[in-house]
Design an enzyme around this catalytic site. Sequence first.
Site, PDB file in Angstrom:
ATOM      1  N   GLU A  20     -65.177  34.265 -64.919  1.00  0.00           N
ATOM      2  CA  GLU A  20     -65.454  34.933 -66.205  1.00  0.00           C
ATOM      3  C   GLU A  20     -66.741  34.396 -66.833  1.00  0.00           C
ATOM      4  O   GLU A  20     -67.475  35.131 -67.486  1.00  0.00           O
ATOM      5  CB  GLU A  20     -64.273  34.746 -67.172  1.00  0.00           C
ATOM      6  CG  GLU A  20     -62.963  35.387 -66.720  1.00  0.00           C
ATOM      7  CD  GLU A  20     -62.982  36.909 -66.654  1.00  0.00           C
ATOM      8  OE1 GLU A  20     -63.872  37.530 -67.274  1.00  0.00           O
ATOM      9  OE2 GLU A  20     -62.108  37.485 -65.972  1.00  0.00           O
ATOM     10  N   LYS A  46     -67.875  36.926 -76.163  1.00  0.00           N
ATOM     11  CA  LYS A  46     -66.640  37.680 -76.411  1.00  0.00           C
ATOM     12  C   LYS A  46     -66.435  37.899 -77.911  1.00  0.00           C
ATOM     13  O   LYS A  46     -66.042  38.987 -78.333  1.00  0.00           O
ATOM     14  CB  LYS A  46     -65.422  36.974 -75.782  1.00  0.00           C
ATOM     15  CG  LYS A  46     -64.170  37.841 -75.915  1.00  0.00           C
ATOM     16  CD  LYS A  46     -63.111  37.600 -74.879  1.00  0.00           C
ATOM     17  CE  LYS A  46     -61.984  38.629 -75.059  1.00  0.00           C
ATOM     18  NZ  LYS A  46     -60.838  38.401 -74.203  1.00  0.00           N
ATOM     19  N   ARG A  80     -66.377  46.840 -75.980  1.00  0.00           N
ATOM     20  CA  ARG A  80     -65.490  45.814 -75.413  1.00  0.00           C
ATOM     21  C   ARG A  80     -65.260  46.042 -73.922  1.00  0.00           C
ATOM     22  O   ARG A  80     -64.979  45.109 -73.181  1.00  0.00           O
ATOM     23  CB  ARG A  80     -64.165  45.769 -76.195  1.00  0.00           C
ATOM     24  CG  ARG A  80     -63.301  44.585 -75.826  1.00  0.00           C
ATOM     25  CD  ARG A  80     -62.255  44.266 -76.876  1.00  0.00           C
ATOM     26  NE  ARG A  80     -61.382  43.184 -76.440  1.00  0.00           N
ATOM     27  CZ  ARG A  80     -60.468  42.598 -77.184  1.00  0.00           C
ATOM     28  NH1 ARG A  80     -60.303  42.972 -78.438  1.00  0.00           N
ATOM     29  NH2 ARG A  80     -59.707  41.630 -76.711  1.00  0.00           N
ATOM     30  N   ASN A 131     -65.245  44.166 -68.957  1.00  0.00           N
ATOM     31  CA  ASN A 131     -64.603  44.459 -67.674  1.00  0.00           C
ATOM     32  C   ASN A 131     -65.608  44.447 -66.528  1.00  0.00           C
ATOM     33  O   ASN A 131     -65.275  44.843 -65.405  1.00  0.00           O
ATOM     34  CB  ASN A 131     -63.905  45.825 -67.716  1.00  0.00           C
ATOM     35  CG  ASN A 131     -62.779  45.841 -68.714  1.00  0.00           C
ATOM     36  OD1 ASN A 131     -62.093  44.836 -68.886  1.00  0.00           O
ATOM     37  ND2 ASN A 131     -62.598  46.952 -69.396  1.00  0.00           N
ATOM     38  N   HIS A 180     -64.710  43.872 -62.873  1.00  0.00           N
ATOM     39  CA  HIS A 180     -63.246  43.916 -62.768  1.00  0.00           C
ATOM     40  C   HIS A 180     -62.721  45.131 -61.994  1.00  0.00           C
ATOM     41  O   HIS A 180     -61.563  45.124 -61.592  1.00  0.00           O
ATOM     42  CB  HIS A 180     -62.606  43.892 -64.165  1.00  0.00           C
ATOM     43  CG  HIS A 180     -62.630  42.524 -64.796  1.00  0.00           C
ATOM     44  ND1 HIS A 180     -63.793  41.849 -65.056  1.00  0.00           N
ATOM     45  CD2 HIS A 180     -61.621  41.705 -65.206  1.00  0.00           C
ATOM     46  CE1 HIS A 180     -63.510  40.676 -65.618  1.00  0.00           C
ATOM     47  NE2 HIS A 180     -62.201  40.562 -65.711  1.00  0.00           N
TER      48      HIS A 180
HETATM   49  N1  LIG Z   1     -55.198  38.371 -73.444  1.00  0.00           N
HETATM   50  C1  LIG Z   1     -56.321  38.501 -72.779  1.00  0.00           C
HETATM   51  O1  LIG Z   1     -57.323  39.032 -73.286  1.00  0.00           O
HETATM   52  C2  LIG Z   1     -56.405  37.912 -71.405  1.00  0.00           C
HETATM   53  C3  LIG Z   1     -57.647  37.782 -70.769  1.00  0.00           C
HETATM   54  C4  LIG Z   1     -57.695  37.173 -69.519  1.00  0.00           C
HETATM   55  C5  LIG Z   1     -56.531  36.732 -68.898  1.00  0.00           C
HETATM   56  N2  LIG Z   1     -55.349  36.901 -69.549  1.00  0.00           N
HETATM   57  C6  LIG Z   1     -54.096  36.424 -68.927  1.00  0.00           C
HETATM   58  O2  LIG Z   1     -54.216  35.044 -68.683  1.00  0.00           O
HETATM   59  C7  LIG Z   1     -53.380  34.688 -67.599  1.00  0.00           C
HETATM   60  C8  LIG Z   1     -54.141  33.796 -66.669  1.00  0.00           C
HETATM   61  O3  LIG Z   1     -54.458  32.624 -67.364  1.00  0.00           O
HETATM   62  P1  LIG Z   1     -54.791  31.287 -66.560  1.00  0.00           P
HETATM   63  O4  LIG Z   1     -55.792  31.571 -65.508  1.00  0.00           O
HETATM   64  O5  LIG Z   1     -55.060  30.253 -67.590  1.00  0.00           O
HETATM   65  O6  LIG Z   1     -53.460  31.007 -65.758  1.00  0.00           O
HETATM   66  P2  LIG Z   1     -52.097  30.260 -66.204  1.00  0.00           P
HETATM   67  O7  LIG Z   1     -51.833  30.413 -67.632  1.00  0.00           O
HETATM   68  O8  LIG Z   1     -51.077  30.722 -65.225  1.00  0.00           O
HETATM   69  O9  LIG Z   1     -52.442  28.727 -65.942  1.00  0.00           O
HETATM   70  C9  LIG Z   1     -52.713  28.296 -64.644  1.00  0.00           C
HETATM   71  C10 LIG Z   1     -52.058  26.944 -64.381  1.00  0.00           C
HETATM   72  O10 LIG Z   1     -52.800  25.928 -65.032  1.00  0.00           O
HETATM   73  C11 LIG Z   1     -51.916  25.105 -65.794  1.00  0.00           C
HETATM   74  N3  LIG Z   1     -52.675  24.492 -66.855  1.00  0.00           N
HETATM   75  C12 LIG Z   1     -53.158  25.079 -67.979  1.00  0.00           C
HETATM   76  N4  LIG Z   1     -53.887  24.202 -68.676  1.00  0.00           N
HETATM   77  C13 LIG Z   1     -53.868  23.021 -67.984  1.00  0.00           C
HETATM   78  C14 LIG Z   1     -54.454  21.750 -68.175  1.00  0.00           C
HETATM   79  N5  LIG Z   1     -55.271  21.506 -69.192  1.00  0.00           N
HETATM   80  N6  LIG Z   1     -54.185  20.790 -67.269  1.00  0.00           N
HETATM   81  C15 LIG Z   1     -53.420  21.045 -66.184  1.00  0.00           C
HETATM   82  N7  LIG Z   1     -52.855  22.224 -65.934  1.00  0.00           N
HETATM   83  C16 LIG Z   1     -53.084  23.210 -66.829  1.00  0.00           C
HETATM   84  C17 LIG Z   1     -50.836  26.049 -66.228  1.00  0.00           C
HETATM   85  O11 LIG Z   1     -49.701  25.364 -66.655  1.00  0.00           O
HETATM   86  C18 LIG Z   1     -50.646  26.856 -64.951  1.00  0.00           C
HETATM   87  O12 LIG Z   1     -49.860  26.157 -64.029  1.00  0.00           O
HETATM   88  C19 LIG Z   1     -52.918  35.983 -66.957  1.00  0.00           C
HETATM   89  O13 LIG Z   1     -51.582  36.216 -67.318  1.00  0.00           O
HETATM   90  C20 LIG Z   1     -53.829  37.029 -67.570  1.00  0.00           C
HETATM   91  O14 LIG Z   1     -53.207  38.292 -67.667  1.00  0.00           O
HETATM   92  C21 LIG Z   1     -55.258  37.463 -70.775  1.00  0.00           C
END
Ligand SMILES: NC(=O)c1ccc[n+]([C@@H]2O[C@H](COP(=O)([O-])OP(=O)(O)OC[C@H]3O[C@@H](n4cnc5c(N)ncnc54)[C@H](O)[C@@H]3O)[C@@H](O)[C@H]2O)c1
Length: 349
Positions: free
Chosen positions: A180, A211, A225, A229, A232
């Site tokens: 990203e 953002k 916005r 994407n 993506h």
């Molecule tokens: N709302 C939005 O605009 C938006 C945008 C992008 C992604 N998302 C969502 O975000 C999610 C993906 O987020 P992600 O990539 O953070 O994955 P995730 O939330 O699954 O986290 C990945 C792993 O990292 C661990 N983790 C988090 N912080 C940590 C830290 N500081 N130290 C050690 N471990 C840590 C978590 O516990 C997990 O096991 C998806 O569900 C996606 O749909 C939402």
Amino acid sequence: MNIDVDLGVRGYRVVTGADARHGLSNLIASRAPRARAAAIVTAAGLVDRPWFDLETGVEQHVVVVPDGETAKTLAAVEYLCERFVSLGLSRDDVVVGVGGGAVTDLAGFAAAVYLRGIGIVQVPTSLVGQVDAAIGGKTGVNLTVGKNLVGAFHQPLGVLCDTETLETLPGRELLSGYGEVAKCWLLERRDPATVGASSREEFVALAVGLKAAIVSADEFEQGRRALLNYGHTLGHAVELLALARDPEELRHGESVAIGLAFAARLAFALGRVDADVVRAHDAVLDAFGLPRHLPAGMATGQLVAIMQRDKKARHDLTFVLDGPVGFEVVTGIDTEVVADVIERFRGES
Ligand SMILES: NC(=O)c1ccc[n+]([C@@H]2O[C@H](COP(=O)([O-])OP(=O)(O)OC[C@H]3O[C@@H](n4cnc5c(N)ncnc54)[C@H](O)[C@@H]3O)[C@@H](O)[C@H]2O)c1
């Protein structure tokens, strides 16, 4: 660094930096002055981390949910809301989401619907959370038939992107966030040569700044916005095919990186950009250590079919592409052309 999301009464500040989390109690005192309690929603693996020293300044409770994508269910929302009731959370109180994007999406959605909406402060601890998920107010959970199909726009009271928390983040999760960040680097036409000399703090500030500016101009994704994407369209298709055969094969940001490399090639094939733009994309992706080749065994027909189902596609294939007037959403792209560019892209692998 302080970056404002300018949305009038729903506006808020994103604080980035190595000790941002220590501003939590001040933030709650100023944005939720009548709060008497806070429910900190987090994942089990995070409560023992050295940075989990959060002080809300009010009566605080930690509510643990399952980790990762499996936490994003309606059942988890029901569980959280019932816990909020048992903790006596009122409309004046706050939820604090602490974790990766999965936790902040879930906590945000529970806060959006509990008592028809209570305040949420997001403390994203993954790079994806800090540069993307926790900013902009999109919250939600998955259904068994698809991701993020139930949700709400619910802007937070504030977001604290503490880069110290990233010290414990596994390398693969960091790389996912870089997908990203690379997207933002390209959208802002930053020099690929300066990636190596930039710090994590700068990466987070760059992505949050971009953002925040885009969300401020287009909260509900009616226009600009959609530029977020970028990369993506093919990225999602690649991610889906990879997930189906091996959940560990590609993280979201790695798929986006492949989608970014492809978007540059498609723009070139359509005569929108010259070869230097393709080279600049490759240089940025390489500088972040991201993949930029199509994984083997992904049929062109399958990729095109998935992209046609993509919720961002309307009639024909739609991509965010670079071009003479900058980045824009380009609709009605001939699927034959897209298929041909995929074939050539595959040939580079
Ligand atoms: N709302 C939005 O605009 C938006 C945008 C992008 C992604 N998302 C969502 O975000 C999610 C993906 O987020 P992600 O990539 O953070 O994955 P995730 O939330 O699954 O986290 C990945 C792993 O990292 C661990 N983790 C988090 N912080 C940590 C830290 N500081 N130290 C050690 N471990 C840590 C978590 O516990 C997990 O096991 C998806 O569900 C996606 O749909 C939402």
